[in-house]
Scaffold this active site. Structure first.
Site, PDB file in Angstrom:
ATOM      1  N   HIS A 272       0.862  -1.181   0.000  1.00 40.50           N
ATOM      2  CA  HIS A 272       0.000   0.000   0.000  1.00 40.50           C
ATOM      3  C   HIS A 272       0.904   1.239   0.000  1.00 40.50           C
ATOM      4  O   HIS A 272       1.851   1.306   0.794  1.00 40.50           O
ATOM      5  CB  HIS A 272      -0.907  -0.015   1.234  1.00 40.50           C
TER       6      HIS A 272
ATOM      7  N   GLU B  28       8.992   1.738  -2.475  1.00 40.05           N
ATOM      8  CA  GLU B  28       8.298   0.466  -2.732  1.00 40.05           C
ATOM      9  C   GLU B  28       9.205  -0.526  -3.461  1.00 40.05           C
ATOM     10  O   GLU B  28       9.169  -1.729  -3.208  1.00 40.05           O
ATOM     11  CB  GLU B  28       7.067   0.692  -3.621  1.00 40.05           C
TER      12      GLU B  28
END
Ligand SMILES: Nc1nc2c(c(=O)[nH]1)N[C@@H](CN(C=O)c1ccc(C(=O)N[C@@H](CCC(=O)O)C(=O)O)cc1)CN2
Ligand SMILES: NCC(=O)N[C@@H]1O[C@H](COP(=O)([O-])[O-])[C@@H](O)[C@H]1O
EC number: 2.1.2.2
Length: 212
Positions: free
Chosen positions: A115, A185
């Site tokens: 997320h 990420e």
């Protein structure tokens, strides 16, 4: 639950709904010798999404299982996990996948999500993709980041495995924040996959313990 020690490549299903940037990162890390994975299955929930062409260009088996073709989440999820079982994947990775799925018993703690915010902030229903970074900028927070977690049956709710923080400047646009978070990420998700395959992630109630 403790993740298994695998002395072979980790077999992943990668679930996408959009551009497939996380899938591309996994493949780049594999090509660079940084990530010992095989990807026997890519599932796209939207026909025609950009990630399908990327998966096919990489020679991967990419199957479209469209949410709109199923009456409910259970039927949609059943179709997904039947293909994951048939392809004998170790782990299902949500990679920009935008539909809620129901996780069956045999895949509990075998489904991960990334997320693009620091859960429990800016997460849950309505918070996905660029909307997350727009909300971060409009709230004026000074730190954002990304979270890798095991998926349970609610959006962004399962045990958190790892988080990485990035600064947010007062002059940043949502695109600026998105770029900084995506860089984080690209490091964090592969690192968590390596920990999983090394048997180093243990779930204790709603928390995870990472072995040294
Ligand atoms: N069982 C689970 N399913 C999913 C999880 C999860 O944690 N458990 N995570 C999401 C991914 N996600 C953020 O990480 C997320 C994706 C989408 C939404 C959302 O609000 N979706 C919209 C529909 C969007 C669309 O299809 O265009 C909605 O539900 O109305 C929230 C969070 C993946 N699945
Ligand atoms: N809530 C889930 C979510 O927002 N996921 C985010 O989608 C991007 C990849 O999308 P892409 O495959 O379209 O490039 C990634 O930034 C990921 O964190």
């Amino acid at each position: 639950m403790t993740s298994p020690v695998l002395n072979r490549p980790l077999k992943l299903a990668v679930l996408i709904s959009g551009g497939g940037t996380t899938l591309t990162n996994f493949l780049a890390q594999k090509a660079a010798g940084q990530l010992d994975i095989e990807v026997p299955l890519v599932i796209a929930s939207r026909p025609g999404c950009g990630g399908i062409a990327k998966a096919e260009a990489a020679g991967l088996n990419c199957e479209v299982i469209a949410r709109r073709d199923f009456e409910n989440i259970e039927a949609f999820s059943h179709a997904i996990f039947e293909r994951c079982r048939a392809c004998e994947v170790d782990l299902v990775t949500l990679a920009g996948f935008l539909s809620l799925i129901h996780i069956p018993e045999d895949f509990l703690y075998r489904v991960m999500n990334i997320h693009p915010a620091l859960i429990p902030s800016f997460c849950g229903h309505g918070y996905y993709g660029h909307k997350v970074h727009e909300a971060v900028v409009s709230r004026g927070v000074k730190v954002s980041g990304c979270t890798v977690h095991f998926a349970d049956n609610e959006y962004d709710h399962g045990p958190i495995i790892a988080q990485s923080a990035v600064p947010v400047k007062g002059t940043d646009s949502p695109d600026d924040v998105a770029a900084r978070v995506f860089e984080a990420e690209c490091e964090l998700y592969p690192e968590v996959l390596r920990l999983y395959a090394a048997g180093k992630i243990k779930v204790v109630e709603r928390r995870t313990v990472i072995a040294d």
